[in-house]
Design a protein around this motif. Structure first.
Motif, PDB file in Angstrom:
ATOM      1  N   ILE A 198       0.883  -1.121   0.061  1.00 41.46           N
ATOM      2  CA  ILE A 198       0.001   0.120  -0.203  1.00 41.46           C
ATOM      3  C   ILE A 198       0.747   1.147  -0.058  1.00 41.46           C
ATOM      4  N   ARG A 199       1.922   1.279   0.781  1.00 46.05           N
ATOM      5  CA  ARG A 199       2.793   2.303   0.888  1.00 46.05           C
ATOM      6  C   ARG A 199       3.999   2.362   0.151  1.00 46.05           C
ATOM      7  N   SER A 200       4.100   1.403  -0.775  1.00 46.51           N
ATOM      8  CA  SER A 200       5.399   1.162  -1.674  1.00 46.51           C
ATOM      9  C   SER A 200       6.683   1.310  -0.866  1.00 46.51           C
ATOM     10  N   ARG A 201       6.839   0.363   0.209  1.00 42.21           N
ATOM     11  CA  ARG A 201       8.124   0.220   1.120  1.00 42.21           C
ATOM     12  C   ARG A 201       8.811  -0.775   0.406  1.00 42.21           C
ATOM     13  N   CYS A 217     -12.112  -0.170  -7.558  1.00 44.26           N
ATOM     14  CA  CYS A 217     -10.683  -0.351  -8.274  1.00 44.26           C
ATOM     15  C   CYS A 217      -9.668  -0.824  -7.567  1.00 44.26           C
ATOM     16  N   GLY A 218      -8.816  -1.173  -8.030  1.00 43.91           N
ATOM     17  CA  GLY A 218      -7.177  -1.374  -7.795  1.00 43.91           C
ATOM     18  C   GLY A 218      -6.153  -1.079  -8.405  1.00 43.91           C
ATOM     19  N   GLY A 219      -5.158  -0.837  -7.791  1.00 42.68           N
ATOM     20  CA  GLY A 219      -3.961  -0.572  -8.961  1.00 42.68           C
ATOM     21  C   GLY A 219      -2.599  -0.201  -8.085  1.00 42.68           C
ATOM     22  N   LYS A 220      -1.729  -0.004  -8.707  1.00 43.92           N
ATOM     23  CA  LYS A 220      -0.140   0.080  -7.943  1.00 43.92           C
ATOM     24  C   LYS A 220       0.607   1.120  -8.975  1.00 43.92           C
ATOM     25  N   ASP A 256      11.097   6.705 -15.250  1.00 44.55           N
ATOM     26  CA  ASP A 256       9.902   6.369 -15.728  1.00 44.55           C
ATOM     27  C   ASP A 256       8.751   6.470 -14.516  1.00 44.55           C
ATOM     28  N   ALA A 257       7.666   6.591 -14.808  1.00 44.11           N
ATOM     29  CA  ALA A 257       6.415   6.539 -13.835  1.00 44.11           C
ATOM     30  C   ALA A 257       5.184   5.383 -14.516  1.00 44.11           C
ATOM     31  N   TRP A 258       4.713   4.804 -13.527  1.00 51.69           N
ATOM     32  CA  TRP A 258       3.903   3.771 -14.019  1.00 51.69           C
ATOM     33  C   TRP A 258       2.606   3.715 -13.269  1.00 51.69           C
ATOM     34  N   PHE A 259       1.543   3.481 -13.650  1.00 51.56           N
ATOM     35  CA  PHE A 259       0.396   3.034 -12.960  1.00 51.56           C
ATOM     36  C   PHE A 259      -0.292   1.766 -13.663  1.00 51.56           C
ATOM     37  N   ALA A 260      -0.467   0.879 -13.284  1.00 50.85           N
ATOM     38  CA  ALA A 260      -1.300  -0.353 -13.520  1.00 50.85           C
ATOM     39  C   ALA A 260      -2.872  -0.459 -12.706  1.00 50.85           C
ATOM     40  N   GLY A 261      -3.785  -0.582 -13.236  1.00 48.46           N
ATOM     41  CA  GLY A 261      -4.874  -0.631 -12.361  1.00 48.46           C
ATOM     42  C   GLY A 261      -5.979  -1.152 -13.213  1.00 48.46           C
ATOM     43  N   PHE A 262      -7.183  -1.713 -12.409  1.00 52.86           N
ATOM     44  CA  PHE A 262      -8.237  -2.480 -12.861  1.00 52.86           C
ATOM     45  C   PHE A 262      -9.657  -2.029 -12.023  1.00 52.86           C
ATOM     46  N   THR A 263     -10.668  -2.246 -12.847  1.00 53.70           N
ATOM     47  CA  THR A 263     -11.936  -2.170 -12.186  1.00 53.70           C
ATOM     48  C   THR A 263     -12.537  -3.683 -12.416  1.00 53.70           C
ATOM     49  N   SER A 264     -13.774  -3.869 -12.379  1.00 52.29           N
ATOM     50  CA  SER A 264     -14.418  -5.354 -12.569  1.00 52.29           C
ATOM     51  C   SER A 264     -14.529  -5.723 -13.950  1.00 52.29           C
ATOM     52  N   ASN A 265     -14.542  -4.768 -14.795  1.00 54.42           N
ATOM     53  CA  ASN A 265     -14.376  -5.119 -16.485  1.00 54.42           C
ATOM     54  C   ASN A 265     -13.434  -4.370 -17.209  1.00 54.42           C
ATOM     55  N   LEU A 266     -12.367  -3.775 -16.710  1.00 57.81           N
ATOM     56  CA  LEU A 266     -11.296  -2.971 -17.492  1.00 57.81           C
ATOM     57  C   LEU A 266     -10.007  -2.876 -16.773  1.00 57.81           C
ATOM     58  N   THR A 267      -8.941  -3.184 -17.558  1.00 52.40           N
ATOM     59  CA  THR A 267      -7.505  -3.214 -16.984  1.00 52.40           C
ATOM     60  C   THR A 267      -6.863  -2.157 -17.919  1.00 52.40           C
ATOM     61  N   CYS A 268      -6.099  -1.610 -17.038  1.00 52.72           N
ATOM     62  CA  CYS A 268      -5.232  -0.339 -17.980  1.00 52.72           C
ATOM     63  C   CYS A 268      -4.147  -0.056 -17.219  1.00 52.72           C
ATOM     64  N   ALA A 305      -1.668   5.206  -4.724  1.00 55.65           N
ATOM     65  CA  ALA A 305      -2.495   5.844  -5.975  1.00 55.65           C
ATOM     66  C   ALA A 305      -3.741   6.234  -5.334  1.00 55.65           C
ATOM     67  N   SER A 306      -3.798   6.981  -4.139  1.00 56.89           N
ATOM     68  CA  SER A 306      -5.043   7.664  -3.616  1.00 56.89           C
ATOM     69  C   SER A 306      -5.478   8.781  -4.408  1.00 56.89           C
ATOM     70  N   ALA A 307      -4.772   9.482  -5.294  1.00 58.45           N
ATOM     71  CA  ALA A 307      -5.214  10.512  -6.255  1.00 58.45           C
ATOM     72  C   ALA A 307      -6.363   9.874  -7.061  1.00 58.45           C
ATOM     73  N   VAL A 308      -6.415   8.831  -7.383  1.00 58.91           N
ATOM     74  CA  VAL A 308      -7.519   8.106  -8.067  1.00 58.91           C
ATOM     75  C   VAL A 308      -8.841   8.413  -7.687  1.00 58.91           C
ATOM     76  N   THR A 309      -8.954   8.321  -6.314  1.00 55.84           N
ATOM     77  CA  THR A 309     -10.268   8.712  -5.547  1.00 55.84           C
ATOM     78  C   THR A 309     -10.272  10.035  -4.996  1.00 55.84           C
ATOM     79  N   ARG A 310      -9.118  10.654  -5.117  1.00 52.76           N
ATOM     80  CA  ARG A 310      -9.408  12.157  -4.622  1.00 52.76           C
ATOM     81  C   ARG A 310      -9.623  13.030  -5.863  1.00 52.76           C
ATOM     82  N   LEU A 311      -9.375  12.374  -7.058  1.00 53.00           N
ATOM     83  CA  LEU A 311     -10.003  13.061  -8.468  1.00 53.00           C
ATOM     84  C   LEU A 311     -11.055  12.703  -8.877  1.00 53.00           C
ATOM     85  N   GLY A 312     -11.807  12.140  -7.940  1.00 54.74           N
ATOM     86  CA  GLY A 312     -13.465  11.886  -8.257  1.00 54.74           C
ATOM     87  C   GLY A 312     -13.809  10.307  -8.821  1.00 54.74           C
ATOM     88  N   PHE A 313     -12.808   9.486  -8.850  1.00 51.42           N
ATOM     89  CA  PHE A 313     -13.387   8.195  -9.211  1.00 51.42           C
ATOM     90  C   PHE A 313     -13.775   7.364  -8.123  1.00 51.42           C
TER      91      PHE A 313
END
Length: 202
Positions: free
Chosen positions: A37-40, A161-164, A173-185, A149-157
């Protein structure tokens, strides 16, 4: 798992390698989920060390990475080259109970009379144990609600969902990989010729 400094020789095959946390700080003992959760980094490396390099490598292969994971403990932090295509495909195991879905570019071709000339079905296979995938999925949900990745919810989504997040050394490089029940991005930010994107570009 300890979030304390890694000692020289502590990590099998790591020699004197002593990875740091991005904030330069260390903590005490925490649940494994806290590390993700905290990228330790220290905690993630210790979990990989506990699981074993070969076992982690086997999981990456089952999850669909075609670029082989190097037999190097820095791989516990995702230090090897992989494409957004591979990462996105691998992440399908989390919302699907351990099933990995084969990626494809064309699902169907029809002629002008709407006759189907070609089609493919979403093929899947069991890549991880369902309970393990579910547990990681729940932790990745916390990453998106109260972690790095809590900006996801702070920005209104506000949908489940989940992601890293992920950042390479020197902010190349900066990455984000995430998913909902029907979409992975997966989203990657960087340059074709590696260089720093921006200081502090997590």
């Amino acid at each position: 798992i300890s979030d304390g400094p890694i000692q020289s020789g502590e990590i099998k095959g790591g020699g004197t390698w002593r990875p740091q946390n991005s904030d330069g700080k260390f903590g005490g003992m925490h649940p494994v989920s806290y590390g993700l959760i905290r990228s330790r980094n220290t905690m993630s490396v210790r979990v990989g060390n506990y699981a074993g390099l070969q076992q982690v490598k086997d999981v990456t292969r089952m999850a669909g990475f075609t670029t082989p994971m190097p037999a190097n403990p820095s791989s516990f932090l995702g230090s090897w080259e992989a494409s957004p295509w591979e990462l996105t495909s691998a992440y399908t195991i989390f919302p699907n109970g351990g099933e990995r879905f084969r990626p494809y570019l064309i699902s169907e071709i029809r002629d002008r009379d709407k006759n189907v000339l070609y089609s493919t079905l979403p093929l899947s296979y069991p890549a991880a144990k369902g309970g393990s995938a579910w547990s990681v999925s729940r932790i990745l949900n916390e990453v998106a609600t109260r972690g790095t990745a809590s900006a996801v919810t702070r920005l209104g989504f506000d949908k489940p969902c989940g992601g890293k997040t992920g950042t390479t050394n020197d902010f190349k490089d900066a990455w984000f990989a995430g998913f909902t029940s029907n979409l992975t991005c997966t989203v990657w930010v960087g340059f074709d010729t590696p260089k720093k994107t921006i200081h502090g570009g997590y």
